[in-house]
Design an enzyme around this catalytic site. Structure first.
Site, short mmCIF file in Angstrom:
data_model
loop_
_atom_site.label_atom_id
_atom_site.label_comp_id
_atom_site.label_asym_id
_atom_site.label_seq_id
_atom_site.Cartn_x
_atom_site.Cartn_y
_atom_site.Cartn_z
N SER A 131 0.85 -1.19 0.00
CA SER A 131 0.00 0.00 0.00
C SER A 131 0.88 1.23 0.00
O SER A 131 2.06 1.19 0.39
CB SER A 131 -0.89 -0.01 1.25
OG SER A 131 -1.48 1.25 1.49
N TYR A 144 -1.80 -0.60 10.72
CA TYR A 144 -1.90 -0.83 9.29
C TYR A 144 -0.65 -0.35 8.57
O TYR A 144 -0.08 -1.07 7.73
CB TYR A 144 -3.13 -0.11 8.73
CG TYR A 144 -3.36 -0.36 7.26
CD1 TYR A 144 -3.92 -1.56 6.83
CD2 TYR A 144 -3.01 0.58 6.31
CE1 TYR A 144 -4.12 -1.82 5.48
CE2 TYR A 144 -3.21 0.35 4.96
CZ TYR A 144 -3.77 -0.85 4.54
OH TYR A 144 -3.96 -1.09 3.21
N LYS A 148 2.04 -2.78 6.56
CA LYS A 148 2.27 -2.67 5.12
C LYS A 148 3.72 -2.32 4.80
O LYS A 148 4.28 -2.80 3.81
CB LYS A 148 1.32 -1.63 4.51
CG LYS A 148 -0.13 -2.11 4.44
CD LYS A 148 -0.25 -3.40 3.64
CE LYS A 148 -1.68 -3.87 3.49
NZ LYS A 148 -1.80 -5.10 2.68
#
Length: 295
Positions: A131, A144, A148
């Site tokens: 991402s 998160y 990532k």
């Protein structure tokens, strides 16, 4: 033959469909068995669904055996399974924070471990879904962003190890994508501010089907990097600037947002993440302290 994790919905389901349309048999792996099997049944090529938690190494090993038995060894494996949680780190339940890391990072490594023997036999391709969160970490999304960034680093390290065996490793960088994770995007103060401060073309939210097209093209080319959307490739040289830019926007937004509003916005993003949490906590039949109830 392709394996896609997190294939019950969103990008995983759309990519499974796109690969099937290209003539590949597909094994769909995920937590939501009914939704997963409905997706598999709708594909145009022989496909199977296998319920498996990517954080469970034994379950993934069994899934790999089942895939090989029914469809043969995998030539493409896409580590797509992922969840996200938002909110201040200090107010996020520790078990929930760790779950995001486990699914997004440890789950990717477990997926590679389970299927690398098959990829070595087929001289195949492993695609790690990352991402733009790896470009610059946004406050209120610590788990998160960390997961990532870690998934990107894992894939880079893995690439050097397996290339001598003929296995290629790609990393896909996804920007704003119209999955259920971004349904409440405008309710998240930092993400809303980051998107508002981007140029118009960079604010566009792309459909899972469009993202799946870009990913499928990357799979066909065994690309080292896949950018969704393609203009992201021009951001790579600018990555050293992004952490400072993100921090500046976030600092301004956090100062303008009442602490009570930040504290109220804690929890999982999207139906898929909630389904994973419900399945994860079903073992003892309770919710962890501080975690909101299911929607």
């Amino acid at each position: 033959m392709a394996v896609v994790t997190g294939a019950a919905r969103g990008v995983g389901e759309a990519l499974s469909r796109r690969l099937s349309e290209a003539g590949m048999q597909v094994a769909l792996l995920g937590r939501e068995e009914r939704t997963l099997c409905e997706a598999a049944a709708s594909l145009t090529t022989p496909s199977i669904c296998v319920e498996a938690d990517v954080t469970d190494r034994e379950a993934l090993a069994r899934a790999a055996e089942e895939v090989a038995r029914q469809l043969g060894p995998a030539s493409v494996v896409v580590a797509n399974a992922g969840i996200a949680a938002g909110g201040p780190f200090a107010r996020t339940d520790a078990t929930l924070w760790e779950r995001v890391i486990d699914v997004n990072l440890v789950g990717a490594a477990n997926t590679a471990r389970a299927f690398l023997p098959q990829l070595a036999r087929t001289r195949g391709y492993f695609l790690q879904i990352a991402s733009t969160a790896a470009f610059g970490s946004a406050p209120l999304m610590s788990a998160y962003c960390a997961s990532k960034a870690g998934a990107e680093s894992f894939a880079l390290a893995l690439r050097g190890e397996v290339e001598p065996a003929g296995v290629a490793v790609g990393i896909a960088y996804l920007h704003w994508t119209g999955t259920d994770m971004v349904t409440g995007l405008d309710d998240h103060p930092v993400l809303r501010a980051l998107r508002r401060n981007q140029p118009g073309f960079a604010r566009r939210v792309h459909s899972p089907a469009q993202v799946a097209d870009w990913l499928a093209t990357g799979v066909a080319r065994r690309a080292h990097q896949v950018y969704s959307p393609p203009w992201l490739r021009w951001c790579q040289p600018l990555r050293p600037l992004f952490p400072a830019l993100v921090a500046r926007v976030a600092r301004r937004e956090l100062r303008a947002t009442p602490a009570a509003d930040l504290a109220a916005d804690v929890g999982l993003l999207g139906v898929g993440g909630q389904a994973d949490w419900d399945a994860f906590t079903a073992g003892d039949g309770t919710k962890r302290p501080g975690q909101p109830a299911a929607e």
